[in-house]
Write a protein that holds these residues in place. Sequence first.
Motif, PDB file in Angstrom:
ATOM      1  N   TYR A 277       9.403  -3.774  52.416  1.00  0.00           N
ATOM      2  CA  TYR A 277       9.219  -2.792  51.351  1.00  0.00           C
ATOM      3  C   TYR A 277      10.111  -3.123  50.153  1.00  0.00           C
ATOM      4  N   ASP A 278      11.400  -3.441  50.420  1.00  0.00           N
ATOM      5  CA  ASP A 278      12.325  -3.799  49.341  1.00  0.00           C
ATOM      6  C   ASP A 278      11.814  -5.005  48.559  1.00  0.00           C
ATOM      7  N   ARG A 279      11.367  -6.026  49.265  1.00  0.00           N
ATOM      8  CA  ARG A 279      10.878  -7.236  48.596  1.00  0.00           C
ATOM      9  C   ARG A 279       9.610  -6.952  47.800  1.00  0.00           C
ATOM     10  N   HIS A 280       8.727  -6.118  48.357  1.00  0.00           N
ATOM     11  CA  HIS A 280       7.495  -5.761  47.650  1.00  0.00           C
ATOM     12  C   HIS A 280       7.796  -4.981  46.376  1.00  0.00           C
ATOM     13  N   MET A 281       8.673  -3.991  46.472  1.00  0.00           N
ATOM     14  CA  MET A 281       9.021  -3.191  45.298  1.00  0.00           C
ATOM     15  C   MET A 281       9.740  -4.040  44.250  1.00  0.00           C
ATOM     16  N   TYR A 282      10.598  -4.950  44.691  1.00  0.00           N
ATOM     17  CA  TYR A 282      11.297  -5.815  43.750  1.00  0.00           C
ATOM     18  C   TYR A 282      10.289  -6.695  43.000  1.00  0.00           C
ATOM     19  N   ALA A 283       9.340  -7.254  43.726  1.00  0.00           N
ATOM     20  CA  ALA A 283       8.315  -8.089  43.081  1.00  0.00           C
ATOM     21  C   ALA A 283       7.466  -7.265  42.127  1.00  0.00           C
ATOM     22  N   LEU A 284       7.106  -6.062  42.523  1.00  0.00           N
ATOM     23  CA  LEU A 284       6.295  -5.193  41.683  1.00  0.00           C
ATOM     24  C   LEU A 284       7.038  -4.802  40.410  1.00  0.00           C
ATOM     25  N   MET A 285       8.287  -4.408  40.532  1.00  0.00           N
ATOM     26  CA  MET A 285       9.060  -3.963  39.376  1.00  0.00           C
ATOM     27  C   MET A 285       9.441  -5.115  38.444  1.00  0.00           C
ATOM     28  N   ASN A 286       9.422  -6.327  38.938  1.00  0.00           N
ATOM     29  CA  ASN A 286       9.786  -7.482  38.120  1.00  0.00           C
ATOM     30  C   ASN A 286       8.583  -8.346  37.761  1.00  0.00           C
ATOM     31  N   ASP A 287       7.385  -7.843  37.969  1.00  0.00           N
ATOM     32  CA  ASP A 287       6.156  -8.551  37.593  1.00  0.00           C
ATOM     33  C   ASP A 287       6.066  -8.572  36.073  1.00  0.00           C
ATOM     34  N   ARG A 288       6.043  -9.719  35.480  1.00  0.00           N
ATOM     35  CA  ARG A 288       6.090  -9.841  34.026  1.00  0.00           C
ATOM     36  C   ARG A 288       4.707  -9.974  33.390  1.00  0.00           C
ATOM     37  N   ARG A 289       3.630  -9.807  34.151  1.00  0.00           N
ATOM     38  CA  ARG A 289       2.287  -9.938  33.570  1.00  0.00           C
ATOM     39  C   ARG A 289       2.009  -8.894  32.503  1.00  0.00           C
ATOM     40  N   ALA A 290       2.591  -7.724  32.607  1.00  0.00           N
ATOM     41  CA  ALA A 290       2.361  -6.664  31.623  1.00  0.00           C
ATOM     42  C   ALA A 290       3.571  -6.494  30.698  1.00  0.00           C
ATOM     43  N   ALA A 291       4.421  -7.505  30.607  1.00  0.00           N
ATOM     44  CA  ALA A 291       5.651  -7.401  29.825  1.00  0.00           C
ATOM     45  C   ALA A 291       5.382  -7.129  28.352  1.00  0.00           C
ATOM     46  N   ALA A 292       4.269  -7.566  27.836  1.00  0.00           N
ATOM     47  CA  ALA A 292       3.982  -7.362  26.415  1.00  0.00           C
ATOM     48  C   ALA A 292       3.873  -5.882  26.072  1.00  0.00           C
ATOM     49  N   VAL A 293       3.497  -5.056  27.034  1.00  0.00           N
ATOM     50  CA  VAL A 293       3.344  -3.621  26.790  1.00  0.00           C
ATOM     51  C   VAL A 293       4.682  -2.963  26.479  1.00  0.00           C
ATOM     52  N   HIS A 294       5.758  -3.475  27.062  1.00  0.00           N
ATOM     53  CA  HIS A 294       7.069  -2.833  26.896  1.00  0.00           C
ATOM     54  C   HIS A 294       8.152  -3.809  26.475  1.00  0.00           C
ATOM     55  N   ALA A 295       7.772  -4.912  25.897  1.00  0.00           N
ATOM     56  CA  ALA A 295       8.739  -5.971  25.626  1.00  0.00           C
ATOM     57  C   ALA A 295       9.663  -5.695  24.448  1.00  0.00           C
ATOM     58  N   THR A 296       9.254  -4.863  23.535  1.00  0.00           N
ATOM     59  CA  THR A 296      10.084  -4.630  22.355  1.00  0.00           C
ATOM     60  C   THR A 296      10.596  -3.192  22.338  1.00  0.00           C
ATOM     61  N   THR A 297      11.645  -2.992  21.585  1.00  0.00           N
ATOM     62  CA  THR A 297      12.241  -1.658  21.469  1.00  0.00           C
ATOM     63  C   THR A 297      11.223  -0.660  20.934  1.00  0.00           C
TER      64      THR A 297
END
Length: 174
Positions: A6-26
């Motif tokens: 569960y820890d590894r799954h949540m860590y991978a999910l929370m650090n998935d950068r595929r949608a980073a453009a949505v929240h990448a800037t201030t």
Amino acid sequence: MTTTRYDRHMYALMNDRRAAAVHATTTRRRLAVTAHVALTAVGVGAWIGTVFGPGWGPALVVAGALLPWVLLTGVLNGSTRGLLELRGRMLDERQLVERDRVRALAHRITLWLLVAAVIGAGAYSALADAPLRAAVTPVLVGVLAAHWMMPLWVAALRVQDELGDTEDEFAEAS
């Protein structure tokens, strides 16, 4: 300490950068937080209307606000890389310190919100010549929602842009 699947799954999910453009800037994070605050206020207000008022209209508003609220919650959690959702054993020392700072700041903000709620409920009771209990339950529900969400809002607003993340780079990628 050992990490679980569960820890590894949540860590991978929370650090998935595929949608980073949505929240990448201030700016984008501020927009996401603002939209999340607004949807939370609409949802809580409609829920209060459903519980304490007549009709099913407010319940439909709650149902309509729920999906975008959940999606925005995911965006905010992704922007913080799971700072508040991951277990402590999955965070490094810097992240643990930041989580403590976020929680302390959110606690102070919520304290002042509670002070304002007490003053507001008392003023409503005095000015409207209504019993205090008429204002207390809706105010408490609203403050509870703010208390629950404040650490996430504060954490998302405190996130620093990553090196190389600029509006222009993400505008070109979009």
